[in-house]
Motif scaffolding. Structure first.
Motif, PDB file in Angstrom:
ATOM      1  N   CYS A  28       0.786  -1.241   0.000  1.00  0.00           N
ATOM      2  CA  CYS A  28       0.000   0.000   0.000  1.00  0.00           C
ATOM      3  C   CYS A  28       0.811   1.281   0.000  1.00  0.00           C
ATOM      4  O   CYS A  28       0.298   2.332  -0.380  1.00  0.00           O
ATOM      5  N   GLY A  29       2.055   1.238   0.445  1.00  0.00           N
ATOM      6  CA  GLY A  29       2.838   2.475   0.493  1.00  0.00           C
ATOM      7  C   GLY A  29       2.140   3.531   1.327  1.00  0.00           C
ATOM      8  O   GLY A  29       1.728   3.281   2.458  1.00  0.00           O
ATOM      9  N   SER A  30       1.929   4.704   0.764  1.00  0.00           N
ATOM     10  CA  SER A  30       1.300   5.817   1.484  1.00  0.00           C
ATOM     11  C   SER A  30      -0.197   5.624   1.686  1.00  0.00           C
ATOM     12  O   SER A  30      -0.829   6.400   2.392  1.00  0.00           O
ATOM     13  N   GLY A  31      -0.754   4.616   1.042  1.00  0.00           N
ATOM     14  CA  GLY A  31      -2.175   4.309   1.208  1.00  0.00           C
ATOM     15  C   GLY A  31      -3.098   4.990   0.222  1.00  0.00           C
ATOM     16  O   GLY A  31      -4.317   4.850   0.315  1.00  0.00           O
ATOM     17  N   CYS A  32      -2.541   5.700  -0.757  1.00  0.00           N
ATOM     18  CA  CYS A  32      -3.401   6.492  -1.647  1.00  0.00           C
ATOM     19  C   CYS A  32      -4.421   5.643  -2.401  1.00  0.00           C
ATOM     20  O   CYS A  32      -5.556   6.081  -2.587  1.00  0.00           O
ATOM     21  N   ILE A  33      -4.069   4.434  -2.793  1.00  0.00           N
ATOM     22  CA  ILE A  33      -5.008   3.604  -3.546  1.00  0.00           C
ATOM     23  C   ILE A  33      -6.118   3.096  -2.632  1.00  0.00           C
ATOM     24  O   ILE A  33      -7.306   3.318  -2.889  1.00  0.00           O
ATOM     25  N   GLY A  34      -5.751   2.404  -1.566  1.00  0.00           N
ATOM     26  CA  GLY A  34      -6.750   1.843  -0.664  1.00  0.00           C
ATOM     27  C   GLY A  34      -7.638   2.894  -0.029  1.00  0.00           C
ATOM     28  O   GLY A  34      -8.860   2.705   0.101  1.00  0.00           O
ATOM     29  N   LEU A  35      -7.059   4.008   0.369  1.00  0.00           N
ATOM     30  CA  LEU A  35      -7.848   5.068   0.994  1.00  0.00           C
ATOM     31  C   LEU A  35      -8.783   5.729  -0.013  1.00  0.00           C
ATOM     32  O   LEU A  35      -9.928   6.061   0.311  1.00  0.00           O
ATOM     33  N   SER A  36      -8.325   5.897  -1.256  1.00  0.00           N
ATOM     34  CA  SER A  36      -9.198   6.445  -2.305  1.00  0.00           C
ATOM     35  C   SER A  36     -10.382   5.523  -2.556  1.00  0.00           C
ATOM     36  O   SER A  36     -11.515   5.987  -2.726  1.00  0.00           O
ATOM     37  N   ILE A  37     -10.135   4.227  -2.561  1.00  0.00           N
ATOM     38  CA  ILE A  37     -11.219   3.262  -2.755  1.00  0.00           C
ATOM     39  C   ILE A  37     -12.195   3.339  -1.587  1.00  0.00           C
ATOM     40  O   ILE A  37     -13.420   3.348  -1.783  1.00  0.00           O
ATOM     41  N   ALA A  38     -11.677   3.416  -0.362  1.00  0.00           N
ATOM     42  CA  ALA A  38     -12.549   3.514   0.815  1.00  0.00           C
ATOM     43  C   ALA A  38     -13.423   4.762   0.746  1.00  0.00           C
ATOM     44  O   ALA A  38     -14.611   4.722   1.109  1.00  0.00           O
ATOM     45  N   LEU A  39     -12.871   5.873   0.276  1.00  0.00           N
ATOM     46  CA  LEU A  39     -13.657   7.098   0.149  1.00  0.00           C
ATOM     47  C   LEU A  39     -14.700   6.995  -0.961  1.00  0.00           C
ATOM     48  O   LEU A  39     -15.809   7.519  -0.834  1.00  0.00           O
ATOM     49  N   ALA A  40     -14.356   6.320  -2.049  1.00  0.00           N
ATOM     50  CA  ALA A  40     -15.258   6.219  -3.199  1.00  0.00           C
ATOM     51  C   ALA A  40     -16.352   5.168  -3.011  1.00  0.00           C
ATOM     52  O   ALA A  40     -17.403   5.247  -3.646  1.00  0.00           O
ATOM     53  N   VAL A  41     -16.095   4.179  -2.153  1.00  0.00           N
ATOM     54  CA  VAL A  41     -17.037   3.062  -1.977  1.00  0.00           C
ATOM     55  C   VAL A  41     -17.343   2.922  -0.479  1.00  0.00           C
ATOM     56  O   VAL A  41     -16.682   2.172   0.239  1.00  0.00           O
ATOM     57  N   PRO A  42     -18.336   3.665   0.017  1.00  0.00           N
ATOM     58  CA  PRO A  42     -18.612   3.690   1.460  1.00  0.00           C
ATOM     59  C   PRO A  42     -18.946   2.333   2.074  1.00  0.00           C
ATOM     60  O   PRO A  42     -18.713   2.128   3.267  1.00  0.00           O
ATOM     61  N   GLN A  43     -19.447   1.385   1.293  1.00  0.00           N
ATOM     62  CA  GLN A  43     -19.784   0.067   1.838  1.00  0.00           C
ATOM     63  C   GLN A  43     -18.574  -0.866   1.910  1.00  0.00           C
ATOM     64  O   GLN A  43     -18.668  -1.980   2.411  1.00  0.00           O
TER      65      GLN A  43
END
Length: 190
Positions: A28-43
């Protein structure tokens, strides 16, 4: 970066089609991918994994900046090259792993060499170590029918995709990035 936007978009679109997606952002590194997905997909429930404690500290700060915390987002240490080391079962895996070859490491642009940790760049002699691990002896558990999306180097697409085909994954194909280069491996677990 533009190539990573397509990786993130592929995972977001797949997650939106699932009722309660469980997503792993591997390396994940800085988390930009996973965190962006979490923000875009609330469920979505998203787990971010990296072997670098420094990277995880940055990911934790980024999660806090966006108000993301457990149980929706979990950030933990793990080794992408160690089989079965991540014990949860996921429906989507997304990864932008290290993929720079040994030869490419000797000629890195200063803007990369001086600022990016080499641990986050070097993918083995041919740059494919992490794809071999994901395809043949994954650190993660992926549900039957689960999806994997992984970014690869601009010259590695077909080689990396072939590793998944040879390991028995289905619907393996490549998506192009914004420049039209096949950079995103898409695969489905049997």
């Amino acid at each position: 970066r533009g190539d990573t936007e397509w990786l993130c978009d592929a995972a977001v679109q797949a997650a939106k089609r699932q009722k309660q997606p469980k997503i792993l952002d591997l390396c994940c590194g800085s988390g930009c991918i996973g965190l962006s997905i979490a923000l875009a997909v609330p469920q979505a429930q998203v787990t971010l994994v990296d072997c670098s404690e420094q990277a995880l500290a940055v990911a934790r700060r980024n999660a806090a900046l966006h108000g993301l915390s457990q149980p929706r987002v979990t950030i933990t240490a793990g080794d992408a090259l160690r089989p079965n080391s991540i014990h949860d079962i996921f429906t989507i895996i997304v990864s932008n792993p290290p993929y720079i070859t040994a030869q490419e490491m000797t000629a890195l642009d200063r803007s990369v060499d001086a600022y990016e940790p080499h641990l986050a760049l070097y993918g083995g002699a041919d740059g494919l170590d992490f794809y071999r691990a994901m395809a043949q002896r994954p650190a993660f558990l992926l549900a039957s029918g689960g999806l994997l999306f992984a970014e690869c180097g601009w010259k590695q697409g077909e080689q990396a995709a072939q590793l998944f085909r040879q390991a028995g994954w289905k619907n393996v194909h490549l998506r192009e990035d914004l420049a039209g280069i096949p950079r995103i491996i898409c695969a489905e677990k049997l």
